[in-house]
Write an enzyme that holds these catalytic residues in place. Structure first.
Site, PDB file in Angstrom:
ATOM      1  NE  ARG A  25      -1.554  -1.380   3.704  1.00 44.61           N
ATOM      2  CZ  ARG A  25      -1.669  -1.006   4.975  1.00 44.61           C
ATOM      3  NH1 ARG A  25      -2.750  -0.381   5.385  1.00 44.61           N
ATOM      4  NH2 ARG A  25      -0.701  -1.256   5.841  1.00 44.61           N
ATOM      5  CG  HIS A  64      20.669  31.195   4.622  1.00 45.60           C
ATOM      6  ND1 HIS A  64      19.641  30.658   3.891  1.00 45.60           N
ATOM      7  CD2 HIS A  64      21.359  31.976   3.758  1.00 45.60           C
ATOM      8  CE1 HIS A  64      19.698  31.101   2.650  1.00 45.60           C
ATOM      9  NE2 HIS A  64      20.743  31.899   2.545  1.00 45.60           N
ATOM     10  CE  LYS A  73      17.669  27.282   9.788  1.00 44.53           C
ATOM     11  NZ  LYS A  73      18.384  27.806   8.621  1.00 44.53           N
ATOM     12  CE1 TYR A 133      13.974  26.594   7.137  1.00 37.91           C
ATOM     13  CE2 TYR A 133      13.517  25.446   5.085  1.00 37.91           C
ATOM     14  CZ  TYR A 133      13.776  26.626   5.779  1.00 37.91           C
ATOM     15  OH  TYR A 133      13.833  27.807   5.094  1.00 37.91           O
ATOM     16  CD  GLU A 144      18.725  34.964   6.173  1.00 40.22           C
ATOM     17  OE1 GLU A 144      18.447  33.770   6.044  1.00 40.22           O
ATOM     18  OE2 GLU A 144      18.273  35.857   5.449  1.00 40.22           O
ATOM     19  CG  ASP A 170      22.000  32.334  -0.677  1.00 35.22           C
ATOM     20  OD1 ASP A 170      21.943  32.755   0.494  1.00 35.22           O
ATOM     21  OD2 ASP A 170      21.155  31.575  -1.167  1.00 35.22           O
TER      22      ASP A 170
END
Length: 183
Positions: A25, A64, A73, A133, A144, A170
């Site tokens: 299944r 990051h 995380k 996440y 950040e 980035d």
């Protein structure tokens, strides 16, 4: 436990491998259990936010981290495959500037626990990837920071198929030696 914990080269970063129950299944597994997760990593954490990104092949997101409101995380892939990287950004750590990388995929169902104090990034290895996440704190743009993906001091061997697809933030990341870090 409904999962096993696999050590990485950085002691605080853990691979979580769920026990998968499958038959004709399909399959079932418990993707998160607060009590068992706390036992596995040695502390109880509270997740406050779930995120979902979809990316195409060669998209590279990261590396990051947040200098305040540091986020732990728990990351996983539900469709596709990524090369996932965690970098220790704690200047007082004996592992400062060291990294660990692992392939996470919908097929292997592995998750990676990346505690607060680590930068995180990934590159997509499949045509597309859906990446989930959980975070232990909220995202704050003003806190950040980004380490450039191709920092020669890190020398991460990203498995790229050509040039990476990067966001402007980035491309503007700093090298680890110049980055604002945790003490």
């Amino acid at each position: 436990m409904k999962f096993s914990v696999v050590a990485t080269s950085l002691p605080e970063v853990k691979i979580i491998e769920p026990k998968v129950f499958g038959d004709e299944r399909g399959f079932f597994f418990e993707s998160f259990n607060e009590q068992e997760f706390a036992e596995a990593i040695g502390e109880r954490v509270t997740f406050v936010q779930d995120n979902h990104s979809r990316s195409a092949r060669n998209v590279l997101r990261g590396l990051h981290y947040q200098i305040e409101h540091a986020q732990g995380k728990l990351v996983r892939v539900v469709a596709g495959e990524v090369f996932d990287v965690a970098v220790d950004m704690r200047r007082s750590s004996p592992n400062f500037g060291k990294w660990t990388a692992h392939v996470l995929s919908a097929d292997n169902k592995r998750q990676l626990w990346i505690p607060p104090g680590f930068a995180h990034g990934f590159v997509v290895l499949s045509e597309t990837t859906d990446f989930l996440y959980k975070t232990t704190d909220y995202w704050f743009a003003e806190h950040e920071r980004c380490v450039v993906w191709d920092d020669p001091d890190l020398a991460i061997n990203w498995p790229l198929d050509g040039e990476p697809v990067l966001a402007a933030k980035d491309m503007a990341g700093k090298r680890v030696v110049d980055a604002q870090t945790y003490e």
